[in-house]
Design an enzyme around this catalytic site. Structure first.
Site, PDB file in Angstrom:
ATOM      1  N   SER A  57      46.645  52.234  47.002  1.00  0.00           N
ATOM      2  CA  SER A  57      45.764  53.284  46.492  1.00  0.00           C
ATOM      3  C   SER A  57      46.049  53.603  45.025  1.00  0.00           C
ATOM      4  O   SER A  57      47.193  53.873  44.650  1.00  0.00           O
ATOM      5  CB  SER A  57      45.950  54.556  47.326  1.00  0.00           C
ATOM      6  OG  SER A  57      45.280  55.647  46.734  1.00  0.00           O
ATOM      7  N   ARG A 104      37.415  28.813  49.157  1.00  0.00           N
ATOM      8  CA  ARG A 104      38.201  29.305  48.037  1.00  0.00           C
ATOM      9  C   ARG A 104      39.250  28.326  47.523  1.00  0.00           C
ATOM     10  O   ARG A 104      39.846  28.577  46.475  1.00  0.00           O
ATOM     11  CB  ARG A 104      38.874  30.624  48.422  1.00  0.00           C
ATOM     12  CG  ARG A 104      37.880  31.714  48.806  1.00  0.00           C
ATOM     13  CD  ARG A 104      36.831  31.929  47.742  1.00  0.00           C
ATOM     14  NE  ARG A 104      36.023  33.126  48.028  1.00  0.00           N
ATOM     15  CZ  ARG A 104      35.148  33.662  47.200  1.00  0.00           C
ATOM     16  NH1 ARG A 104      34.938  33.105  46.016  1.00  0.00           N
ATOM     17  NH2 ARG A 104      34.462  34.746  47.528  1.00  0.00           N
TER      18      ARG A 104
END
Length: 209
Positions: free
Chosen positions: A84, A170
């Site tokens: 965060s 990817r």
């Protein structure tokens, strides 16, 4: 970039799910060669790929850019829990400003591309963000100034079917170089006895693999 495998489903669980369809439990060798061959045959060769969803992996992925994080969001059948910025920007706030040519020092916070113009711009953005944080503006507002190169980390849980798709797309040379490196790192972090399910999905034309 660092990738750590935190948890994985044993192969015998996937084999058990497959054998449920035919009630062939008596033929199992508890994740041995028979079960390995069964998973590959049914999940890969016969394309009953939903059976591979019983294999689940949880990775701890560190030191990737927020640009790569956006790419991960395009792979929907996965569960990310991301570091965060609301609570962790104090790391940058409490550090000293970086000289614009201090690439080694700034690498603590940003992913370097090797392009001096781009990396210098990222350092400038880093210093601007730091100045804004020190002025007292809240993290929730200040984070709008984050450069795409800013490092983050996440715990990422994905099933084998989705991971095959991720590695196939990817590891290709057309993918972002950083996510090519991630695809390789994810493959290498897998248990050795699981890697056979992914070998055919790694692009041999990758720049990094």
């Amino acid at each position: 970039m660092e990738v750590t495998l935190k948890h994985h489903t044993p192969l015998e669980v996937c084999a058990h799910a497959i054998r449920t369809c035919w009630q062939s439990f008596d033929k199992s060798d508890e994740g041995g060669e028979k079960d390995r061959a069964l998973i590959d045959r049914v999940g890969n060769k016969y394309k009953h790929a939903s059976t591979l969803e019983h294999l689940v992996y949880t990775f701890y992925i560190q030191g990737i850019s927020r640009a790569l994080l956006q790419e991960l969001a395009r792979h929907r059948i996965a569960s990310p829990s991301v570091k965060s910025t609301r609570y962790t920007l104090k790391e940058l706030k409490n550090s000293e400003p970086f000289k614009e040519d201090d690439f080694k020092g700034a690498e603590q916070f940003i992913v370097l591309t090797g392009n001096e113009l781009v990396d210098t711009a990222s350092i400038k953005a880093l210093n601007n963000l730091q100045q804004i944080l020190k002025s007292g503006i809240s993290n929730d507002i200040a984070k709008f100034c984050l450069p795409e190169s800013y490092k983050t980390e996440l715990t990422w849980t994905v099933n084998a079917r989705s991971l095959q798709n991720f590695i196939e797309l990817r590891s290709n040379k057309s993918a972002l170089w950083e996510i090519q490196n991630l695809a390789k790192a994810l493959y290498e972090a897998l248990p050795k006895e699981h890697q056979y399910l992914y070998m055919s999905y790694i692009s041999t034309h990758s720049n990094n693999i």
